[in-house]
Design an enzyme around this catalytic site. Structure first.
Site, PDB file in Angstrom:
ATOM      1  N   SER A 189      40.111  42.948  40.655  1.00 52.10           N
ATOM      2  CA  SER A 189      40.920  42.874  41.795  1.00 52.10           C
ATOM      3  C   SER A 189      42.438  43.245  41.496  1.00 52.10           C
ATOM      4  O   SER A 189      42.922  43.070  40.418  1.00 52.10           O
ATOM      5  CB  SER A 189      41.059  41.485  42.656  1.00 52.10           C
ATOM      6  OG  SER A 189      42.046  41.399  43.539  1.00 52.10           O
ATOM      7  N   TYR A 234      42.714  32.558  41.824  1.00 56.85           N
ATOM      8  CA  TYR A 234      41.824  33.487  42.168  1.00 56.85           C
ATOM      9  C   TYR A 234      42.545  34.680  41.210  1.00 56.85           C
ATOM     10  O   TYR A 234      41.697  35.283  40.486  1.00 56.85           O
ATOM     11  CB  TYR A 234      41.765  33.843  43.666  1.00 56.85           C
ATOM     12  CG  TYR A 234      40.989  35.065  43.789  1.00 56.85           C
ATOM     13  CD1 TYR A 234      39.691  35.180  43.679  1.00 56.85           C
ATOM     14  CD2 TYR A 234      41.760  36.384  44.037  1.00 56.85           C
ATOM     15  CE1 TYR A 234      38.975  36.507  43.992  1.00 56.85           C
ATOM     16  CE2 TYR A 234      40.996  37.497  44.368  1.00 56.85           C
ATOM     17  CZ  TYR A 234      39.788  37.549  44.379  1.00 56.85           C
ATOM     18  OH  TYR A 234      39.207  38.633  44.331  1.00 56.85           O
TER      19      TYR A 234
END
Ligand code: NDP
Length: 253
Positions: free
Chosen positions: A148, A161
């Site tokens: 990501s 995250y």
């Protein structure tokens, strides 16, 4: 669009029940790859596999939880029995559970680490031998990890995250030292905002609302647009490895 070098390949796609994994599985199958679809929700996997078969593709729905060793082992055995060794592994399974660190949500931290890091490692371990032997036979072999933009860019309350994705980005880079010399490509894809079910697990209403606002303001990519990048990198000649691709909506800085 059509891509070279995907027909006849055997792929495993985790997270294929929705979002990016589903779109990757559909696109690879449409290009002539046989695709094993992994996730926990069997009905969703069967629906995706049914769609692929209806379009003339080959798909196998395999219920598996990447956080569970026995489950991954059973899935691996089933894929080997049905399809034989695989030469393209796409790790798309992941969870994103933002909250302020001081909320102390060890349950969420554990789930993200187990899924986004240890789960990916489990899948890598399960299929490394397949990838190495495919490459040794002169075939194209790919490990593609969906990391990501959050691996690089901090967002408030997404610390854990982001840390799991930074770990994955590092893992991809580091594994190139082990896999590259054996002609197995390792590609790390870092998407920005993408339409999927990822945000549906957020239990903090304020943060869920903020994310909705970002989608409205910036416009998310479709899962198919990220799948296009996966198919592109996997379809290059085997000596060419796009090792890292960040793909963002044009308006996302
Ligand atoms: P989705 O929630 O739509 O997809 C996640 C998939 O992972 C689902 O199919 C889910 O299926 C599967 N999954 C979750 N946990 C497990 C598990 N324990 N075992 C097996 N499968 C599991 O979201 P996305 O498509 O967006 O996410 C795909 C990847 O892309 C993730 O790694 C995410 O972090 C990354 N990403 C997404 C971005 C976005 O904006 N959407 C941006 C950057 C990266 P099931 O519940 O049936 O198991």
């Amino acid at each position: 669009m059509s891509y070279e070098n995907l027909a006849g390949r055997t792929a495993v796609v985790t997270g294929a029940a929705s979002g990016i994994g589903e779109a990757v599985a559909e696109l690879l199958a449409a290009q002539g790859a046989r695709v094993a679809l992994l996730a926990r929700r069997g009905e969703r996997l069967e629906a995706v596999a049914g769609k692929i078969r209806a379009g003339g593709g080959e798909a196998l729905a395999v219920v598996a939880d990447v956080t569970d060793e026995a489950s991954v082992r059973a899935a691996t055995a089933r894929i080997r029995t049905t399809y034989g060794p695989v030469d393209l592994v796409v790790n798309a399974a992941g969870v994103m559970l933002p909250n302020p660190v001081e909320a102390g949500r060890i349950d969420e931290w554990q789930r993200m680490i187990d899924t986004n890091v240890t789960g990916v490692l489990r899948i890598i371990r399960a299929f490394t031998e397949d990838l190495v032997s495919a490459a040794a036979e002169g075939r194209t072999a790919d490990l593609v990890n969906i990391s990501s933009v959050g691996a690089h860019t901090p967002y408030p309350h997404y610390a854990v995250y982001g840390a799991t994705k930074a770990a994955l980005t590092y893992l991809s880079q580091s594994l190139r030292t082990e896999f590259g010399p054996r002609d197995v490509r390792v590609t790390n894809i870092e998407p920005g905002l993408t339409e999927s079910e990822l945000a549906s697990h957020i239990d903090n209403a304020e943060l869920a609302g903020q994310l909705d606002g970002m989608f409205e303001e910036l416009g998310g990519l479709s899962a198919g647009e990220v799948a296009d990048v996966v198919a592109y990198v996997a379809s290059r000649p085997r000596r060419v490895n796009l090792r890292q691709v960040m793909v963002l909506p044009t308006r996302q800085a």
